[in-house]
Design a protein around this motif. Sequence first.
Motif, mmCIF file in Angstrom:
data_model
loop_
_atom_site.group_PDB
_atom_site.id
_atom_site.type_symbol
_atom_site.label_atom_id
_atom_site.label_comp_id
_atom_site.label_asym_id
_atom_site.label_seq_id
_atom_site.Cartn_x
_atom_site.Cartn_y
_atom_site.Cartn_z
ATOM 1 N N ALA A 158 0.817 -1.230 0.000
ATOM 2 C CA ALA A 158 0.000 0.000 0.000
ATOM 3 C C ALA A 158 0.842 1.268 0.000
ATOM 4 C CB ALA A 158 -0.926 0.000 1.211
ATOM 5 N N ILE A 159 2.157 1.123 0.202
ATOM 6 C CA ILE A 159 3.008 2.315 0.380
ATOM 7 C C ILE A 159 3.641 2.744 -0.935
ATOM 8 C CG2 ILE A 159 5.170 3.119 1.452
ATOM 9 C CD1 ILE A 159 4.363 1.594 3.980
ATOM 10 N N GLN A 160 3.446 4.020 -1.275
ATOM 11 C CA GLN A 160 4.070 4.588 -2.484
ATOM 12 C C GLN A 160 5.452 5.167 -2.174
ATOM 13 O OE1 GLN A 160 1.687 7.057 -5.181
ATOM 14 N NE2 GLN A 160 3.317 8.586 -5.165
ATOM 15 N N ASP A 161 5.578 5.853 -1.032
ATOM 16 C CA ASP A 161 6.866 6.465 -0.681
ATOM 17 C C ASP A 161 6.962 6.550 0.836
ATOM 18 O OD1 ASP A 161 9.329 7.574 -1.115
ATOM 19 O OD2 ASP A 161 8.615 9.242 -2.355
ATOM 20 N N VAL A 162 8.190 6.529 1.350
ATOM 21 C CA VAL A 162 8.390 6.585 2.798
ATOM 22 C C VAL A 162 9.718 7.274 3.107
ATOM 23 C CG1 VAL A 162 9.306 4.225 2.753
ATOM 24 C CG2 VAL A 162 8.630 5.191 4.925
ATOM 25 N N GLN A 163 9.711 8.092 4.148
ATOM 26 C CA GLN A 163 10.932 8.734 4.636
ATOM 27 C C GLN A 163 10.967 8.574 6.151
ATOM 28 O OE1 GLN A 163 13.373 10.266 2.718
ATOM 29 N NE2 GLN A 163 12.218 9.505 0.959
ATOM 30 N N VAL A 164 12.133 8.201 6.666
ATOM 31 C CA VAL A 164 12.274 7.968 8.108
ATOM 32 C C VAL A 164 13.278 8.968 8.680
ATOM 33 C CG1 VAL A 164 13.057 6.322 9.874
ATOM 34 C CG2 VAL A 164 11.657 5.519 7.945
ATOM 35 N N VAL A 165 12.907 9.604 9.797
ATOM 36 C CA VAL A 165 13.794 10.571 10.460
ATOM 37 C C VAL A 165 13.833 10.277 11.956
ATOM 38 C CG1 VAL A 165 13.436 12.413 8.767
ATOM 39 C CG2 VAL A 165 11.935 12.270 10.766
ATOM 40 N N GLY A 166 14.833 10.849 12.629
ATOM 41 C CA GLY A 166 14.945 10.712 14.076
ATOM 42 C C GLY A 166 14.348 11.924 14.776
ATOM 43 N N VAL A 167 13.708 11.671 15.925
ATOM 44 C CA VAL A 167 13.195 12.776 16.752
ATOM 45 C C VAL A 167 13.714 12.595 18.183
ATOM 46 C CG1 VAL A 167 11.107 13.269 15.420
ATOM 47 C CG2 VAL A 167 11.027 11.494 17.171
ATOM 48 N N PRO A 168 13.948 13.696 18.902
ATOM 49 C CA PRO A 168 14.484 13.590 20.264
ATOM 50 C C PRO A 168 13.538 12.820 21.188
ATOM 51 C CG PRO A 168 14.518 15.865 19.480
ATOM 52 C CD PRO A 168 13.716 15.090 18.499
ATOM 53 N N ASP A 169 14.119 12.049 22.107
ATOM 54 C CA ASP A 169 13.324 11.275 23.051
ATOM 55 C C ASP A 169 14.040 11.264 24.402
ATOM 56 O OD1 ASP A 169 11.077 9.189 23.509
ATOM 57 O OD2 ASP A 169 12.892 8.189 24.239
ATOM 58 N N PRO A 170 13.314 11.603 25.500
ATOM 59 C CA PRO A 170 13.988 11.705 26.807
ATOM 60 C C PRO A 170 14.558 10.381 27.297
ATOM 61 C CG PRO A 170 11.593 11.989 27.025
ATOM 62 C CD PRO A 170 11.897 11.996 25.566
ATOM 63 N N LYS A 171 13.923 9.263 26.938
ATOM 64 C CA LYS A 171 14.364 7.967 27.442
ATOM 65 C C LYS A 171 15.487 7.361 26.604
ATOM 66 C CE LYS A 171 12.665 3.409 28.805
ATOM 67 N NZ LYS A 171 11.493 2.503 28.830
ATOM 68 N N TYR A 172 15.295 7.346 25.268
ATOM 69 C CA TYR A 172 16.248 6.651 24.388
ATOM 70 C C TYR A 172 17.210 7.588 23.654
ATOM 71 C CZ TYR A 172 13.407 2.491 25.113
ATOM 72 O OH TYR A 172 12.750 1.434 25.681
ATOM 73 N N GLY A 173 17.068 8.892 23.875
ATOM 74 C CA GLY A 173 17.905 9.842 23.131
ATOM 75 C C GLY A 173 17.245 10.246 21.833
ATOM 76 N N GLU A 174 16.885 9.237 21.018
ATOM 77 C CA GLU A 174 16.153 9.480 19.767
ATOM 78 C C GLU A 174 15.175 8.343 19.516
ATOM 79 O OE1 GLU A 174 18.317 11.698 16.259
ATOM 80 O OE2 GLU A 174 19.733 10.264 17.107
ATOM 81 N N GLU A 175 14.094 8.685 18.839
ATOM 82 C CA GLU A 175 13.141 7.686 18.356
ATOM 83 C C GLU A 175 12.940 7.893 16.857
ATOM 84 O OE1 GLU A 175 11.692 5.082 19.294
ATOM 85 O OE2 GLU A 175 11.317 5.084 21.465
ATOM 86 N N LEU A 176 12.341 6.908 16.205
ATOM 87 C CA LEU A 176 12.126 6.991 14.763
ATOM 88 C C LEU A 176 10.708 7.446 14.436
ATOM 89 C CD1 LEU A 176 13.757 3.606 13.711
ATOM 90 C CD2 LEU A 176 14.742 5.870 13.424
ATOM 91 N N MET A 177 10.616 8.262 13.378
ATOM 92 C CA MET A 177 9.303 8.656 12.856
ATOM 93 C C MET A 177 9.290 8.384 11.357
ATOM 94 S SD MET A 177 7.341 12.226 13.420
ATOM 95 C CE MET A 177 5.586 12.378 13.112
ATOM 96 N N ALA A 178 8.266 7.676 10.896
ATOM 97 C CA ALA A 178 8.143 7.353 9.468
ATOM 98 C C ALA A 178 7.036 8.196 8.845
ATOM 99 C CB ALA A 178 7.840 5.870 9.289
ATOM 100 N N TRP A 179 7.379 8.887 7.761
ATOM 101 C CA TRP A 179 6.404 9.681 6.993
ATOM 102 C C TRP A 179 6.005 8.858 5.765
ATOM 103 C CZ3 TRP A 179 4.605 14.725 8.016
ATOM 104 C CH2 TRP A 179 5.172 15.321 9.153
ATOM 105 N N ILE A 180 4.720 8.549 5.669
ATOM 106 C CA ILE A 180 4.238 7.614 4.656
ATOM 107 C C ILE A 180 3.355 8.332 3.630
ATOM 108 C CG2 ILE A 180 2.943 5.468 4.272
ATOM 109 C CD1 ILE A 180 5.224 4.915 6.194
ATOM 110 N N ILE A 181 3.619 8.081 2.341
ATOM 111 C CA ILE A 181 2.668 8.448 1.275
ATOM 112 C C ILE A 181 2.057 7.144 0.771
ATOM 113 C CG2 ILE A 181 2.363 9.423 -1.039
ATOM 114 C CD1 ILE A 181 4.625 11.367 -0.469
ATOM 115 N N LEU A 182 0.733 7.044 0.855
ATOM 116 C CA LEU A 182 0.046 5.825 0.405
ATOM 117 C C LEU A 182 -0.265 5.893 -1.085
ATOM 118 C CD1 LEU A 182 -2.487 5.319 3.350
ATOM 119 C CD2 LEU A 182 -0.398 4.014 2.920
ATOM 120 N N LYS A 183 -0.357 4.731 -1.705
ATOM 121 C CA LYS A 183 -0.794 4.670 -3.108
ATOM 122 C C LYS A 183 -2.257 5.089 -3.189
ATOM 123 C CE LYS A 183 2.431 1.078 -4.529
ATOM 124 N NZ LYS A 183 2.616 -0.358 -4.723
ATOM 125 N N GLU A 184 -2.626 5.586 -4.366
ATOM 126 C CA GLU A 184 -4.005 6.034 -4.618
ATOM 127 C C GLU A 184 -4.983 4.936 -4.214
ATOM 128 O OE1 GLU A 184 -6.167 9.184 -5.523
ATOM 129 O OE2 GLU A 184 -4.062 9.201 -6.143
#
Length: 545
Positions: free
Chosen positions: A461-487
């Motif tokens: 179902a996924i057309q495109d995806v980009q993953v970035v890190g965001v600050p997190d108090p416990k682990y230092g950083e966590e992952l966030m995935a930005w998803i573009i779905l297919k039509e």
Amino acid sequence: MLQQTVGEVVRERAALHPGTEAYVYPEYGIRKTYKEFDEETDRLAKAFIGIGIEKGEHVAIWSDNKREWLLSQFATGKMGGVLVTVNTSYQSSELEYLLKQSDSTTLILGEEFKGSNYIDIINTVCPELKNSQKGRVQSAELPKFKRVIVMSENQYPGIFTWSEFEAFANDVSDEQLEDRFQSMDPDDVINIQYTSGTTGFPKGVMLTHLNVVNNGKLVGDTMNLTEQDRLCIPVPFFHCFGCVLGTMAAVTHSTTMVIAEQFEPKRVLQMVQDEKCTGLHGVPTMFIAELNHPDFASFDTSTLRTGIMAGSPCPIEVMKKVISDMGATEITIAYGQTESSPVITQTRADDDIEKRVSTVGKPHAEVEVKIIDPATGETVPAGVPGELCTRGYHIMKGYYQNEEATKNAIDPEGWLHTGDIAVEDEDGYIAITGRIKDMVIRGGENIYPREIEEFLYSHSAIQDVQVVGVPDPKYGEELMAWIILKEGESLDAEELRDYCMGKISRHKIPRYFEFTKEYPMTASGKIQKFKLRELSVELTQKSEV
């Protein structure tokens, strides 16, 4: 190595294949042979001399892929002007910075681009223009700036029309052009390209004839280009992808350039079909747009053989479809950066699909590469990630008027430090796993977003995806995935988490999933991860309040 100037390449190709089409603008029905291209660029080179541009003088150019841009690139290459390429999306403060920092004396511009009125913008940057005699601008903010030329016949105060500019050729003899032509050296700077400026102000990368001619030649050699090929170029000229991997690769092989002024997926598919293109260039987002166009199946792309996908990492599934659905069985991946004019490594036409989708190929001939531990500077063994460094003919002369930045980029032994994390396999193929600054460290574990992106692409179902890190108090950083779905597809975060469970390590499963219709992009089609990161930080902070 070719010891040739840009102008010498054009003359040589016109002599070898005078009747081969040099370029085609299907939207305007314009077709010119290599003989005509040589004559046109000779005349324009005379116009540059006639209007008063000296060897080494800086000429900024600002438009989409217009014919005047193409001719200016090769005409300055015949008379020694240095072409300063301007990003089409620039606004007034960015244009002012570039004109001032580059010491440009001249600006050639289109009238507008995607809603930006370039005439209004240059009048904002240089208010003296409206009351100036053409060619005699005196600007308080831009002391070197003298003249503006528009790529049209519309009259604007203080600005030469294109035909007024071309008429200056009448004042210059063949001998004068020949004197200038012969005075040039392959080591002369011919081009200044501004880096996209994702950190701090953009820097002007100085590239020589030797840099761009040989890089274009090696790119075309790797694609097996000949005078029989027809290369569709929808990527912007202001970027190395357009003016080195595109026009220069084509011209060094007498290949026909089929040019789109701006990228529009349906128009590109039409051009490939109608002009029987054998090659097609694009960043991954362009190929994704073409493959997902509702009319894709109605176009015949069977003449395609080759092309380049570059600019950002290529999703494996997209590469497979370009080969199977578009027919570009010899499509290659190229990797590099403006500072290396630009290509460092490229996959070969006969590489198996696995090498073409999981690596960026091997270094070009005449190019040295090493992978180092960024902390110690020591070369790392095969299979160990580190920073990719490169050395050879392709390294820029430096950043214009920025010695400190040049020293930070190129070490005393001549190695350019790319800032990219790479791994070399036992066969000498290189994979780029991310930028040093993109690497996410979660609870002490190094995570490379590219790996998670590739995994998520495998979801139908996924057309495109980009993953970035965001600050997190416990682990230092966590992952966030930005998803573009297919039509027509629907998916939620919970379903995606379930999809990941048991397939990738728990610490690599993104904590956050965000669904979007588009990513912030540069004008050259690169996704601006730093902007995605900023948006991610905002969103995650809001959700925790």
